[in-house]
Design a protein around this motif. Structure first.
Motif, PDB file in Angstrom:
ATOM      1  N   ALA A 115      32.142  25.242  21.488  1.00  0.00           N
ATOM      2  CA  ALA A 115      30.628  25.033  21.530  1.00  0.00           C
ATOM      3  C   ALA A 115      30.300  25.915  22.477  1.00  0.00           C
ATOM      4  O   ALA A 115      30.650  26.097  23.608  1.00  0.00           O
ATOM      5  CB  ALA A 115      30.338  23.407  21.529  1.00  0.00           C
ATOM      6  N   SER A 116      28.866  26.285  22.421  1.00  0.00           N
ATOM      7  CA  SER A 116      28.106  27.091  23.462  1.00  0.00           C
ATOM      8  C   SER A 116      27.960  26.256  24.557  1.00  0.00           C
ATOM      9  O   SER A 116      27.913  26.575  25.672  1.00  0.00           O
ATOM     10  CB  SER A 116      26.916  27.732  22.878  1.00  0.00           C
ATOM     11  OG  SER A 116      27.424  28.645  21.719  1.00  0.00           O
ATOM     12  N   GLY A 117      27.456  25.077  24.237  1.00  0.00           N
ATOM     13  CA  GLY A 117      27.065  24.110  25.460  1.00  0.00           C
ATOM     14  C   GLY A 117      25.472  24.378  25.608  1.00  0.00           C
ATOM     15  O   GLY A 117      25.105  25.368  25.262  1.00  0.00           O
ATOM     16  N   LEU A 118      24.893  23.269  26.173  1.00  0.00           N
ATOM     17  CA  LEU A 118      23.670  23.441  26.580  1.00  0.00           C
ATOM     18  C   LEU A 118      23.342  23.920  28.077  1.00  0.00           C
ATOM     19  O   LEU A 118      22.126  23.547  28.694  1.00  0.00           O
ATOM     20  CB  LEU A 118      22.724  22.253  26.094  1.00  0.00           C
ATOM     21  CG  LEU A 118      22.453  22.150  24.602  1.00  0.00           C
ATOM     22  CD1 LEU A 118      22.095  20.682  24.253  1.00  0.00           C
ATOM     23  CD2 LEU A 118      21.460  23.177  24.216  1.00  0.00           C
ATOM     24  N   ALA A 121      20.370  26.344  28.578  1.00  0.00           N
ATOM     25  CA  ALA A 121      19.171  25.587  28.018  1.00  0.00           C
ATOM     26  C   ALA A 121      18.476  24.670  28.668  1.00  0.00           C
ATOM     27  O   ALA A 121      17.306  24.356  28.971  1.00  0.00           O
ATOM     28  CB  ALA A 121      19.034  25.466  26.316  1.00  0.00           C
ATOM     29  N   TYR A 138       6.722  25.621  18.267  1.00  0.00           N
ATOM     30  CA  TYR A 138       6.489  24.573  17.220  1.00  0.00           C
ATOM     31  C   TYR A 138       5.367  23.869  17.432  1.00  0.00           C
ATOM     32  O   TYR A 138       5.014  22.768  16.929  1.00  0.00           O
ATOM     33  CB  TYR A 138       7.782  23.487  17.249  1.00  0.00           C
ATOM     34  CG  TYR A 138       9.022  24.077  16.887  1.00  0.00           C
ATOM     35  CD1 TYR A 138       9.447  24.400  15.662  1.00  0.00           C
ATOM     36  CD2 TYR A 138       9.834  24.460  17.957  1.00  0.00           C
ATOM     37  CE1 TYR A 138      10.423  24.890  15.123  1.00  0.00           C
ATOM     38  CE2 TYR A 138      11.081  24.805  17.455  1.00  0.00           C
ATOM     39  CZ  TYR A 138      11.674  25.098  15.967  1.00  0.00           C
ATOM     40  OH  TYR A 138      12.815  25.801  15.690  1.00  0.00           O
TER      41      TYR A 138
ATOM     42  N   PHE B  49      24.356  20.663  16.447  1.00  0.00           N
ATOM     43  CA  PHE B  49      24.179  21.977  15.955  1.00  0.00           C
ATOM     44  C   PHE B  49      23.612  22.531  17.098  1.00  0.00           C
ATOM     45  O   PHE B  49      23.667  23.811  17.645  1.00  0.00           O
ATOM     46  CB  PHE B  49      23.673  22.320  14.857  1.00  0.00           C
ATOM     47  CG  PHE B  49      24.455  22.105  13.710  1.00  0.00           C
ATOM     48  CD1 PHE B  49      25.625  22.687  13.621  1.00  0.00           C
ATOM     49  CD2 PHE B  49      24.191  21.158  12.587  1.00  0.00           C
ATOM     50  CE1 PHE B  49      26.507  22.693  12.500  1.00  0.00           C
ATOM     51  CE2 PHE B  49      24.974  21.368  11.417  1.00  0.00           C
ATOM     52  CZ  PHE B  49      26.214  21.800  11.535  1.00  0.00           C
ATOM     53  N   ALA B  50      22.679  21.882  17.837  1.00  0.00           N
ATOM     54  CA  ALA B  50      21.929  22.230  19.097  1.00  0.00           C
ATOM     55  C   ALA B  50      22.940  22.496  20.080  1.00  0.00           C
ATOM     56  O   ALA B  50      22.861  23.629  20.905  1.00  0.00           O
ATOM     57  CB  ALA B  50      20.973  21.199  19.607  1.00  0.00           C
ATOM     58  N   LYS B  51      23.818  21.641  20.304  1.00  0.00           N
ATOM     59  CA  LYS B  51      24.890  21.985  21.315  1.00  0.00           C
ATOM     60  C   LYS B  51      25.695  23.116  20.740  1.00  0.00           C
ATOM     61  O   LYS B  51      26.212  24.008  21.838  1.00  0.00           O
ATOM     62  CB  LYS B  51      25.749  20.668  21.407  1.00  0.00           C
ATOM     63  CG  LYS B  51      26.658  20.888  22.843  1.00  0.00           C
ATOM     64  CD  LYS B  51      27.072  19.575  23.210  1.00  0.00           C
ATOM     65  CE  LYS B  51      28.477  19.741  24.160  1.00  0.00           C
ATOM     66  NZ  LYS B  51      28.725  18.845  25.015  1.00  0.00           N
ATOM     67  N   GLN B  52      26.185  23.287  19.710  1.00  0.00           N
ATOM     68  CA  GLN B  52      26.761  24.353  19.329  1.00  0.00           C
ATOM     69  C   GLN B  52      26.414  25.572  19.315  1.00  0.00           C
ATOM     70  O   GLN B  52      26.881  26.693  19.884  1.00  0.00           O
ATOM     71  CB  GLN B  52      27.269  24.104  17.540  1.00  0.00           C
ATOM     72  CG  GLN B  52      28.124  25.081  16.956  1.00  0.00           C
ATOM     73  CD  GLN B  52      29.634  25.156  17.633  1.00  0.00           C
ATOM     74  OE1 GLN B  52      29.821  23.846  17.858  1.00  0.00           O
ATOM     75  NE2 GLN B  52      30.323  25.985  17.748  1.00  0.00           N
ATOM     76  N   HIS B  53      25.211  25.666  19.325  1.00  0.00           N
ATOM     77  CA  HIS B  53      24.509  27.002  19.425  1.00  0.00           C
ATOM     78  C   HIS B  53      23.776  27.271  20.795  1.00  0.00           C
ATOM     79  O   HIS B  53      23.326  28.449  20.876  1.00  0.00           O
ATOM     80  CB  HIS B  53      23.399  27.324  18.302  1.00  0.00           C
ATOM     81  CG  HIS B  53      23.963  27.268  16.958  1.00  0.00           C
ATOM     82  ND1 HIS B  53      24.752  28.344  16.423  1.00  0.00           N
ATOM     83  CD2 HIS B  53      23.972  26.379  15.897  1.00  0.00           C
ATOM     84  CE1 HIS B  53      25.333  27.993  15.347  1.00  0.00           C
ATOM     85  NE2 HIS B  53      24.686  27.163  14.904  1.00  0.00           N
ATOM     86  N   GLY B  54      23.679  26.269  21.434  1.00  0.00           N
ATOM     87  CA  GLY B  54      23.329  26.513  22.891  1.00  0.00           C
ATOM     88  C   GLY B  54      21.776  26.759  22.812  1.00  0.00           C
ATOM     89  O   GLY B  54      21.228  27.128  23.846  1.00  0.00           O
ATOM     90  N   ASN B  55      21.043  26.120  22.001  1.00  0.00           N
ATOM     91  CA  ASN B  55      19.436  26.092  22.227  1.00  0.00           C
ATOM     92  C   ASN B  55      18.871  24.945  21.827  1.00  0.00           C
ATOM     93  O   ASN B  55      19.664  24.206  21.334  1.00  0.00           O
ATOM     94  CB  ASN B  55      18.676  27.288  21.528  1.00  0.00           C
ATOM     95  CG  ASN B  55      18.869  27.418  20.026  1.00  0.00           C
ATOM     96  OD1 ASN B  55      19.130  26.345  19.444  1.00  0.00           O
ATOM     97  ND2 ASN B  55      18.954  28.482  19.405  1.00  0.00           N
ATOM     98  N   LEU B  56      17.588  24.889  21.973  1.00  0.00           N
ATOM     99  CA  LEU B  56      17.081  23.404  21.970  1.00  0.00           C
ATOM    100  C   LEU B  56      16.400  23.138  20.912  1.00  0.00           C
ATOM    101  O   LEU B  56      15.606  22.163  20.612  1.00  0.00           O
ATOM    102  CB  LEU B  56      16.174  23.053  23.210  1.00  0.00           C
ATOM    103  CG  LEU B  56      16.848  22.855  24.518  1.00  0.00           C
ATOM    104  CD1 LEU B  56      15.878  22.842  25.675  1.00  0.00           C
ATOM    105  CD2 LEU B  56      17.555  21.563  24.524  1.00  0.00           C
ATOM    106  N   ASP B  57      16.442  24.215  19.745  1.00  0.00           N
ATOM    107  CA  ASP B  57      15.646  24.095  18.442  1.00  0.00           C
ATOM    108  C   ASP B  57      16.111  22.829  17.682  1.00  0.00           C
ATOM    109  O   ASP B  57      15.289  22.169  17.222  1.00  0.00           O
ATOM    110  CB  ASP B  57      15.950  25.339  17.765  1.00  0.00           C
ATOM    111  CG  ASP B  57      15.049  26.437  18.252  1.00  0.00           C
ATOM    112  OD1 ASP B  57      14.261  26.162  19.061  1.00  0.00           O
ATOM    113  OD2 ASP B  57      15.000  27.586  17.777  1.00  0.00           O
TER     114      ASP B  57
END
Lengths: 270, 100
Positions: A115-118, A121, A138, B49-57
Motif C-alpha cells: 500500500a502507498s499509505g497516506l 496525503a 468535489y 483503497f484510499a490508503k492503497q493509492h495514497g490519496n484522499l478521494d
C-alpha cells in the motif's frame, strides 16, 4: 493489523447475528457493534475524520433513529418465519454464497501489492487534506448533498405528518363515554386497580390480588401482558400459611402454593 | 506497509451477509439494517483503497456514502412508520396491495 485480527471475527459474528436473531432490537444492537468496530478500523486505516464521523453519524444518529422507530413500531414486532415464496430462503443463501465466492475469487486474482499509505496525503493533517479535496474537486457534489439532505428532511416531515380527521377527544368526552358504557353494559366506572398493592410486591408487573386470592388482570398494564413478562402474584393462601405457621405448626405449612399466571383480560372482580 | 487484502475480504464478507439479509429477512426495519451493513462494507472498501493509492478521494467517497445513507434512512424509516400506522405491520410481505 492486530486490531484487524481482533475486530474482524467480532464484526463477522455480529453481522451474522443481524441475519439470524429473531428480535429487531437485538439486530440493531449487533449492527451497532459492527459499526463501532468499523470506526476503529477506519482509525487503523489512517482516516481519523471518518472514525469520528462513523461514530457520530452512524452509531450516534442512525442507530438511534432505528431504535426510536423500533420503539414506535413495537418492540415485540418480531420476524415471521413463514416463507411467502417457496424455497426463497435457500435460494437467497445460495445467491449470497455465490456472490461471496465471486468476490473472494476476484480478490484472489488481484494482487494489491504494497500500500502507498497516506503519509503524504495526511502530511498537513487528515481533516485539512479532506477539506481541500472536498471543496475543490468535489464542491459540486457537496452542494448537491446539501440539497439532498434538505429534501430528505422535508420528505420525512411530510411523511410523518398526520392530518386529524376527527375532532380531538376531550376529557369531558371520555368521561361521558365511560358513564354511557356504565349505564349500557355496567362497565367498571372507577379507575383501574393499582398493580401489586394487595400482593407482596408493588412493581408494575405484579398483578394485584383480589380478596379471594385470584390475581386481577386489569391491574397490570396491557403491554406487559402482551409481552408475557408479567410476574406471578404470590397467592393470598401463602399469607394464610404464614399466619398458620405463626399460630402453630401445621401439616401442610411447608407446602408452597402460588396463584396461576395472570388470567386473560376479563378476569376483573370475581 | 502491510498488504491490505484482508480488509477487502472482510468488506466482501460483510457485503455478502448484508445481501443475504435483505433477501431473507421479512421485517422491513431489519431489511433496512442489512442495507446499512452493505453501505458500511462498501465504505470500508473505499477507505482501504484510499490508503492503497495514497490519496484522499476514497475517504471523500466514503463521506458522501455516509451522507446519502443518513438521508436514505430518514426517508425510509418515515415510510416504514407511515405503512405501520395504516397497516399495523412492519413486514415487507404485508404491503402487497399493488400486486395482481
Amino acid at each position: 493489523m492486530i486490531a484487524f485480527w481482533v475486530l474482524a471475527p467480532i464484526m463477522v459474528a455480529a453481522a451474522l447475528g443481524v441475519l439470524f436473531v429473531r428480535k429487531a432490537v437485538h439486530a440493531a444492537l449487533l449492527l451497532a457493534v459492527v459499526m463501532i468496530s468499523l470506526a476503529v478500523l477506519y482509525a487503523v486505516l489512517e482516516a481519523p475524520f471518518l472514525f469520528a464521523v462513523q461514530i457520530i453519524v452512524y452509531t450516534g444518529a442512525i442507530m438511534m433513529l432505528f431504535l426510536f422507530v423500533l420503539m414506535l413500531v413495537g418492540v415485540d414486532a418480531s420476524d415471521s418465519v413463514v416463507e411467502t415464496i417457496r424455497g426463497q430462503r435457500v435460494l437467497a443463501v445460495v445467491v449470497g454464497g455465490t456472490f461471496a465466492l465471486l468476490l473472494g475469487l476476484l480478490l484472489g486474482q488481484a494482487s494489491l501489492g504494497a500500500a502507498s499509505g497516506l503519509g503524504d496525503a495526511n502530511a498537513g493533517g487528515n481533516i485539512e487534506g479532506l477539506a481541500q479535496v472536498l471543496f475543490s474537486r468535489y464542491v459540486l457534489a457537496f452542494e448537491a448533498t446539501a440539497a439532498l439532505l434538505i429534501t430528505a428532511a422535508l420528505g420525512a416531515m411530510v411523511l410523518a405528518h398526520r392530518e386529524r380527521l376527527t375532532p380531538r377527544e376531550s376529557q369531558a368526552d371520555r368521561a361521558r363515554a365511560r358513564v354511557r358504557a356504565y349505564g349500557a353494559e355496567g362497565a367498571h366506572l372507577g379507575p383501574e386497580p393499582a398493580p401489586g398493592v394487595y400482593a407482596r410486591h408493588n412493581a408494575v408487573d405484579t398483578p394485584a390480588l383480589l380478596p379471594d386470592g385470584t390475581p386481577a388482570a386489569s391491574s397490570v398494564p396491557g403491554i406487559i401482558v402482551a409481552r408475557g413478562t408479567g410476574r406471578r402474584a404470590p397467592a393470598y393462601r401463602d399469607v394464610e400459611d404464614v399466619v398458620g405457621t405463626l399460630a402453630g405448626p401445621r401439616a401442610d405449612a411447608t407446602e408452597e402454593t402460588h396463584a396461576e399466571d395472570t388470567p386473560p383480560a376479563d378476569g376483573r372482580g370475581a | 506497509m502491510d498488504d491490505l487484502t484482508p480488509f477487502l475480504v472482510l468488506s466482501a464478507i460483510l457485503f455478502s451477509i448484508g445481501c443475504v439479509g435483505v433477501l431473507v429477512r421479512r421485517n422491513a426495519i431489519v431489511v433496512f439494517m442489512c442495507v446499512e451493513l452493505m453501505l458500511n462494507a462498501s465504505n470500508l472498501a473505499f477507505v482501504v483503497f484510499a490508503k492503497q493509492h495514497g490519496n484522499l478521494d476514497g475517504q471523500v467517497a466514503a463521506f458522501f456514502v455516509m451522507v446519502v445513507a443518513a438521508a436514505e434512512v430518514v426517508v425510509g424509516l418515515a415510510i416504514i412508520m407511515t405503512i405501520f400506522r395504516s397497516r399495523r405491520s412492519a413486514s415487507v410481505d404485508d404491503a402487497s396491495l399493488l400486486k395482481l
